[in-house]
Scaffold this motif. Structure first.
Motif, short mmCIF file in Angstrom:
data_model
loop_
_atom_site.label_atom_id
_atom_site.label_comp_id
_atom_site.label_asym_id
_atom_site.label_seq_id
_atom_site.Cartn_x
_atom_site.Cartn_y
_atom_site.Cartn_z
N GLY A 192 -8.14 -26.23 -5.41
CA GLY A 192 -8.12 -27.48 -4.66
C GLY A 192 -6.91 -27.63 -3.76
N LYS A 193 -6.19 -26.56 -3.55
CA LYS A 193 -5.05 -26.58 -2.63
C LYS A 193 -4.72 -25.15 -2.21
N ARG A 194 -4.05 -25.05 -1.08
CA ARG A 194 -3.70 -23.74 -0.55
C ARG A 194 -2.50 -23.17 -1.30
N ALA A 195 -2.40 -21.83 -1.29
CA ALA A 195 -1.23 -21.18 -1.87
C ALA A 195 0.00 -21.52 -1.04
N ALA A 196 1.13 -21.70 -1.72
CA ALA A 196 2.37 -22.03 -1.01
C ALA A 196 2.87 -20.83 -0.20
N TYR A 197 2.68 -19.63 -0.74
CA TYR A 197 3.12 -18.40 -0.07
C TYR A 197 2.10 -17.30 -0.32
N SER A 198 2.00 -16.40 0.65
CA SER A 198 1.06 -15.30 0.51
C SER A 198 1.78 -13.97 0.73
N TYR A 199 1.43 -12.98 -0.10
CA TYR A 199 2.08 -11.67 -0.06
C TYR A 199 1.04 -10.56 -0.10
N PHE A 200 1.41 -9.43 0.53
CA PHE A 200 0.62 -8.20 0.42
C PHE A 200 1.49 -7.16 -0.25
N THR A 201 0.93 -6.40 -1.19
CA THR A 201 1.68 -5.34 -1.85
C THR A 201 0.85 -4.06 -1.89
N GLY A 202 1.53 -2.93 -1.73
CA GLY A 202 0.84 -1.66 -1.81
C GLY A 202 1.78 -0.49 -1.63
N CYS A 203 1.35 0.67 -2.06
CA CYS A 203 2.12 1.90 -1.90
C CYS A 203 1.18 3.00 -1.44
N THR A 205 -1.43 4.69 0.52
CA THR A 205 -2.45 4.08 1.37
C THR A 205 -2.24 2.56 1.44
N GLY A 206 -1.89 1.97 0.31
CA GLY A 206 -1.61 0.53 0.31
C GLY A 206 -0.42 0.19 1.18
N GLY A 207 0.58 1.07 1.23
CA GLY A 207 1.71 0.85 2.12
C GLY A 207 1.29 0.88 3.58
N ARG A 208 0.42 1.83 3.91
CA ARG A 208 -0.09 1.89 5.29
C ARG A 208 -0.86 0.63 5.62
N GLN A 209 -1.67 0.15 4.70
CA GLN A 209 -2.43 -1.06 4.95
C GLN A 209 -1.50 -2.25 5.19
N GLY A 210 -0.39 -2.29 4.47
CA GLY A 210 0.58 -3.36 4.70
C GLY A 210 1.16 -3.32 6.09
N TYR A 211 1.48 -2.11 6.57
CA TYR A 211 2.00 -1.97 7.93
C TYR A 211 0.93 -2.32 8.96
N MET A 212 -0.33 -1.98 8.68
CA MET A 212 -1.41 -2.35 9.58
C MET A 212 -1.55 -3.86 9.68
N GLU A 213 -1.39 -4.54 8.56
CA GLU A 213 -1.45 -5.99 8.57
C GLU A 213 -0.35 -6.57 9.46
N ALA A 214 0.86 -6.04 9.34
CA ALA A 214 1.97 -6.53 10.16
C ALA A 214 1.73 -6.26 11.63
N GLN A 215 1.12 -5.13 11.95
CA GLN A 215 0.90 -4.74 13.34
C GLN A 215 -0.29 -5.46 13.96
N ALA A 216 -1.41 -5.53 13.23
CA ALA A 216 -2.66 -6.02 13.82
C ALA A 216 -3.02 -7.45 13.45
N TYR A 217 -2.55 -7.91 12.28
CA TYR A 217 -2.90 -9.26 11.81
C TYR A 217 -1.63 -9.95 11.32
N PRO A 218 -0.72 -10.25 12.21
CA PRO A 218 0.63 -10.69 11.83
C PRO A 218 0.70 -12.04 11.13
N ASP A 219 -0.38 -12.82 11.19
CA ASP A 219 -0.35 -14.16 10.57
C ASP A 219 -0.95 -14.18 9.16
N ASP A 220 -1.39 -13.04 8.65
CA ASP A 220 -2.08 -13.03 7.36
C ASP A 220 -1.15 -13.31 6.18
N TYR A 221 0.09 -12.80 6.25
CA TYR A 221 0.97 -12.87 5.08
C TYR A 221 2.37 -13.31 5.46
N ASP A 222 3.00 -14.04 4.53
CA ASP A 222 4.40 -14.42 4.69
C ASP A 222 5.31 -13.23 4.43
#
Length: 539
Positions: A192-203, A205-222
């Protein structure tokens, strides 16, 4: 302490396919922790742009011990009761089906949202990371992107023998963004409410996905914790086949014991570069150990005495140096001198006594399927000149899809996002130099190291293998450090770490923010972090 999983597949350690499992022990002390009792019912989810929601299910789980699925396996115990919401998406007309799982603690939600990346050719978590996140109070999401397990590449080639564009696009970038949208919507509905903060974690392949998020979808995670990131994917995947190309072209196959002898000698020779013998190479860029120094050395392996030859030393020298064209032009960095050479330079003996290379499966599958489009392609036949062609082909065909090496992070910086990375200096599968190279490119693009440090920090971990899989963790709690940065504005100057040195002893270190390295103060116990300080690299 962060943990990582290992598994075996076809006799080859699946180290590169590890899941990095951050913890968040500091979260309980923060003001955002919230006692919550949530209902577990299938929410109404609006489809992300370009997709259609095929189904939504909700299942209540009692918690307890969660067993990881697939080749990675593993388990996590003490998981509290949670609600599992599964949303299946498709892109109309493309025939794909991607599942987004969101696990939500039914009580004691800490008010935060976390997404977890994948491993090797898997886009998401196998359940252990999800359970760990729930145990630490997070609502957590992952996606399978419509592809399979870590070495399941059945999706790569279509019926015409061409690389299937839709699942590749999902795996490379699209599905991670869609998981962020869906996961946040599920959290909003259930609590019933939004998360206060959002994070992505990975190593990895997951690390690459994190960098892709920062590059292509910069508003997805704090905040994004992206460790040992598989950036420059199109280049390093081919580059990590280089050790096998060297073995087969030189027709020289050092045994495991001989490979270990070279690594051990290099670490011993370069150990004191930081001012004390502590069993760690803190600044490998200054290590110039010549493997030819071991020529004639006797090595006892399984009761048999072997003599290291000039041919053995020449092979190791080429592997450490890294791939080059036949004219000598450098293509990529080689295996770090302190890394386990057996990861990429292993060989096996057939039943008829023939010795041949045994390539690590992740780069092997990349070359066979994505480049040659032939699952039966014989990798032992790759010559030095053909290797160069494969490297150039991979870059030309896939950099724009999965290279994940765009240095322009201005939108991510503008959004207020923070990117934190640690990478083991003894990473046997993803050379650390690739991450360092990307960081330098970002600095050139965005105004220098000080401006980049405002939102992106890199820490290099001495003596640490790929994703810390040999028990040599690179950071005690990277996610907690990231949360402090995002929520309290406390940028990490160091990351506390427990490392394992060459003697198998655990030592404390504070990992230094790149480009600084750890240097002994001249006095004090070398096993304690307080005996070291961060100084500029002399390289």
């Amino acid at each position: 302490m962060k943990k990582a999983l290992t598994a075996l597949a076809a006799g080859v350690p699946l180290v590169a396919a590890a899941v990095y499992l951050p913890t968040a022990s500091a979260d309980e002390t923060r003001d955002t922790a919230t006692a919550t009792t949530a209902a577990c019912a299938a929410p109404s989810v609006r489809a992300p742009a370009g997709t259609k929601v095929e189904s939504v299910t909700a299942v209540r789980h009692a918690g307890g011990t969660i067993h990881g699925t697939g080749l990675l396996g593993g388990e996590v115990s003490g998981v509290p009761a949670f609600c599992q919401v599964t949303v299946t998406l498709t892109h109309p007309g493309e025939g794909d089906h991607a599942k987004v799982q969101t696990w939500l603690p039914l009580a004691q939600w800490n008010g935060r949202f976390q997404a977890i990346g994948g491993s090797a050719y898997s886009a998401g978590d196998n359940g252990v990371g999800l359970g760990t996140a729930v145990k630490n109070g997070y609502a957590v999401t992952t996606t399978d992107a419509g592809v399979g397990d870590v070495l399941d590449t059945s999706w790569v080639l279509d019926s015409k023998g061409k690389v299937a564009g839709t699942p590749l696009k999902n795996f490379a970038s699209r599905s991670q963004h869609e998981a962020a949208v869906v996961g946040k919507a599920v959290v909003d509905h259930v609590y019933g409410k939004r998360a206060a903060y959002s994070y992505f974690t990975g190593c990895s392949t997951g690390g690459r996905q994190g960098y892709m998020e920062a590059q292509a979808y910069p508003d997805d995670y704090d905040g994004i914790l992206a460790d040992a990131p598989a950036v420059n994917w199109d280049e390093f995947e081919v580059a990590t086949l280089w050790p096998q190309v060297v073995l087969n072209n030189e027709k020289t196959y050092p045994t495991d014991c001989e490979l270990d002898a070279f690594t051990g000698a290099a670490v011993k020779a370069c150990d004191k570069l930081d001012g004390v013998r502590d069993g760690l190479v803190n600044d490998p860029s200054r290590c110039d150990f010549d493997p030819r120094r071991l020529i004639g050395t006797k090595v006892v392996c399984a009761g048999e005495e072997l003599t290291i030859t000039a041919a053995d030393a020449a092979v190791v020298r080429k592997i450490w140096d890294g791939p080059r064209t036949t004219s000598g032009r450098k293509l990529w960095s080689g295996v770090p001198v302190g890394a386990d050479l057996k990861g990429l330079a292993r060989s096996v003996t057939d039943t008829d006594g023939t010795v041949k290379g045994q390539p690590f499966q992740v780069p092997a599958l990349w070359v066979q399927l994505f480049l040659k489009k032939d699952p039966s392609f014989d990798l032992t036949k790759v010559t030095y000149s053909e290797f160069t062609k494969l490297f150039q082909q991979s870059r030309a065909e896939y950099d724009h899809v999965i290279g994940t090496d765009d240095p322009d992070l201005s939108a991510f910086r503008k959004s207020g996002g923070k990117l934190l990375t640690w990478h083991g200096l003894d990473d046997e599968y993803i050379p650390t130099e690739g991450t360092v190279r990307y960081r330098k490119q970002v600095e050139r693009k965005m105004g220098g190291p000080q401006r980049v440090d405002d939102f992106y920090r890199l820490f290099l971990a001495p003596g640490t293998s790929h994703c810390g899989l040999n028990g040599q963790d690179g950071s005690a709690d990277g996610l907690a450090a990231l949360a402090d940065w995002v929520e309290q504005g406390k940028a990490p100057r160091t990351l506390p770490a427990t490392l394992t040195n060459a003697s198998g002893e655990q030592v404390e270190r504070n990992l230094c923010a790149y480009p600084q390295v750890s240097r002994y103060k001249g006095s004090g116990d070398p096993s304690l972090a307080t005996s070291f300080r961060c100084v500029p690299s002399r390289h």
